[in-house]
Design a protein around this motif. Structure first.
Motif, short mmCIF file in Angstrom:
data_model
loop_
_atom_site.label_atom_id
_atom_site.label_comp_id
_atom_site.label_asym_id
_atom_site.label_seq_id
_atom_site.Cartn_x
_atom_site.Cartn_y
_atom_site.Cartn_z
N THR A 121 44.92 50.30 -26.99
CA THR A 121 46.28 50.79 -27.24
C THR A 121 47.02 51.05 -25.94
O THR A 121 48.24 51.01 -25.89
N ASP A 122 46.26 51.30 -24.86
CA ASP A 122 46.82 51.39 -23.51
C ASP A 122 46.69 50.00 -22.88
O ASP A 122 45.58 49.48 -22.71
N SER A 123 47.80 49.38 -22.52
CA SER A 123 47.78 47.99 -22.04
C SER A 123 47.05 47.82 -20.72
O SER A 123 46.81 46.70 -20.28
N ASN A 124 46.68 48.92 -20.05
CA ASN A 124 45.91 48.82 -18.81
C ASN A 124 44.42 48.60 -19.06
O ASN A 124 43.66 48.38 -18.12
N TYR A 125 44.00 48.68 -20.31
CA TYR A 125 42.59 48.59 -20.64
C TYR A 125 42.33 47.54 -21.72
O TYR A 125 43.22 47.17 -22.48
N VAL A 126 41.07 47.06 -21.74
CA VAL A 126 40.59 46.25 -22.85
C VAL A 126 39.31 46.89 -23.40
O VAL A 126 38.63 47.64 -22.70
N ASN A 127 39.01 46.63 -24.64
CA ASN A 127 37.76 47.08 -25.26
C ASN A 127 36.81 45.90 -25.34
O ASN A 127 37.18 44.82 -25.81
N GLN A 128 35.59 46.11 -24.88
CA GLN A 128 34.59 45.03 -24.89
C GLN A 128 33.44 45.38 -25.83
O GLN A 128 33.01 46.53 -25.91
N ARG B 94 16.92 28.36 -32.65
CA ARG B 94 17.68 29.56 -33.02
C ARG B 94 18.20 29.49 -34.45
O ARG B 94 19.37 29.73 -34.73
N ASN B 95 17.26 29.18 -35.34
CA ASN B 95 17.56 29.17 -36.78
C ASN B 95 16.98 30.38 -37.49
O ASN B 95 17.55 30.86 -38.46
N ASN B 96 15.82 30.85 -37.01
CA ASN B 96 15.13 31.95 -37.68
C ASN B 96 15.49 33.27 -36.99
O ASN B 96 14.87 33.68 -36.02
N LEU B 97 16.51 33.95 -37.51
CA LEU B 97 17.00 35.19 -36.91
C LEU B 97 16.05 36.34 -37.22
O LEU B 97 15.73 36.61 -38.37
N ILE B 98 15.61 37.04 -36.16
CA ILE B 98 14.71 38.18 -36.31
C ILE B 98 15.47 39.51 -36.29
O ILE B 98 15.15 40.44 -37.03
N GLY B 99 16.46 39.62 -35.44
CA GLY B 99 17.20 40.87 -35.35
C GLY B 99 18.49 40.70 -34.58
O GLY B 99 18.67 39.74 -33.82
N THR B 100 19.42 41.64 -34.80
CA THR B 100 20.71 41.63 -34.13
C THR B 100 21.03 43.03 -33.63
O THR B 100 20.76 44.02 -34.31
N GLU B 101 21.57 43.13 -32.42
CA GLU B 101 22.04 44.40 -31.88
C GLU B 101 23.47 44.21 -31.38
O GLU B 101 23.79 43.21 -30.74
N THR B 102 24.33 45.18 -31.68
CA THR B 102 25.71 45.13 -31.23
C THR B 102 26.08 46.45 -30.57
O THR B 102 25.74 47.52 -31.08
N SER B 103 26.77 46.38 -29.44
CA SER B 103 27.22 47.59 -28.76
C SER B 103 28.73 47.52 -28.57
O SER B 103 29.34 46.46 -28.57
N GLY B 104 29.35 48.68 -28.36
CA GLY B 104 30.77 48.74 -28.10
C GLY B 104 31.48 49.57 -29.17
O GLY B 104 30.86 50.02 -30.13
N PRO B 105 32.77 49.81 -28.96
CA PRO B 105 33.56 49.28 -27.85
C PRO B 105 33.35 50.05 -26.56
O PRO B 105 33.16 51.25 -26.57
N ASN B 106 33.35 49.30 -25.45
CA ASN B 106 33.33 49.89 -24.11
C ASN B 106 34.70 49.66 -23.48
O ASN B 106 35.16 48.51 -23.39
N ARG B 107 35.35 50.71 -23.07
CA ARG B 107 36.71 50.64 -22.54
C ARG B 107 36.67 50.29 -21.06
O ARG B 107 36.06 50.99 -20.26
N VAL B 108 37.30 49.18 -20.68
CA VAL B 108 37.26 48.67 -19.31
C VAL B 108 38.67 48.46 -18.81
O VAL B 108 39.51 47.91 -19.52
N ARG B 109 38.94 48.89 -17.59
CA ARG B 109 40.26 48.68 -17.00
C ARG B 109 40.48 47.19 -16.77
O ARG B 109 39.59 46.49 -16.31
N ALA B 110 41.65 46.70 -17.10
CA ALA B 110 41.89 45.26 -17.12
C ALA B 110 42.31 44.68 -15.77
O ALA B 110 42.45 43.49 -15.64
N TYR B 111 42.48 45.51 -14.75
CA TYR B 111 42.83 44.98 -13.44
C TYR B 111 42.47 45.97 -12.37
O TYR B 111 42.11 47.12 -12.69
#
Length: 228
Positions: free
Chosen positions: A192-199, A211-228
């Protein structure tokens, strides 16, 4: 750190920003910013706590179980991992250092860039997450039961995966996998702040090279990172 150019609601992210381990860039964070992540996971009935930190010069990976803590420190300039522990002997620490450095180097050697287009178009904060193309890596550790070594090697070799390296290693060990086949991608969204992105980071582990037999998945985020 190369700047990210913003135009309206579209940002072009170059590949090294998304996956620093491929390009040799120091970090997915900007200069002076620190990554600080905590995760808890269980492997074969044993509870683990992982703390992953990153600054300008080091990646610090602390893994604690019921025996004590091992700390894996990666020098970002040399790539070398040193180990500290509050319960291992000097000789044991030396053996752990040899194993974790070998495994991390093997992972680095195997990383493949599987994208044809390195640009990611970022939508509005309320829109869908824009995902990069997938990258892949394979690990075959000599000691398949040492969760700490597997997690630390993954976090050192693939920095963007570091915050969830422990749970990924747990999946690997819990399934008694001889070889783990990883795919991972970065998702990005305007803040929402244009100076940052969420990753965001999505990592999948498979039992087969296709990579057909999927065993597990992990997802992290959002991590807020300054865009410049």
């Amino acid at each position: 750190m190369k700047k990210i150019l913003m135009s309206s609601l579209t940002v072009t992210l170059v590949a090294f920003m998304v996956f620093p381990s491929i390009s040799g860039a120091d970090s997915a964070v900007n200069e002076g910013q620190v990554v600080d992540s905590n995760e808890q996971f269980e492997v074969n009935g044993v509870e683990y706590e992982q703390k992953f930190m990153e600054n300008e010069s080091e990646r610090i990976h602390k893994i604690t179980d019921d025996e004590g803590t091992q700390t894996f420190i990666t020098d970002k300039e040399s790539g070398k991992i040193t180990v500290e522990s509050n319960y291992l002997s000097v000789d044991e620490i030396k053996k752990v250092e040899e194993k974790v450095n070998k495994l991390a180097n093997d992972i680095k050697d195997d990383i493949e860039l599987t994208t044809e287009n390195d640009n990611v178009e970022i939508q509005s904060p309320t829109g869908d997450i824009s995902w990069s193309s997938w990258q892949t890596s394979t690990i075959t550790p000599e000691d398949k039961t040492d969760v700490s070594i597997v997690a630390a090697a993954i976090g050192s070799a693939i920095p963007s995966v570091g915050p969830i390296a422990g749970p990924l290693a747990g999946i690997f060990v819990n399934h008694n996998m001889r070889t783990g086949y990883f795919s991972y991608r970065m998702g990005t969204q305007l803040d929402t702040d244009s100076n940052y992105v969420n990753q965001y980071l999505e990592t999948r582990i498979y039992s087969d090279s296709a990579r057909n037999n999927l065993i597990g998945t992990e997802t992290s985020g959002p991590n807020r990172v300054r865009a410049y």
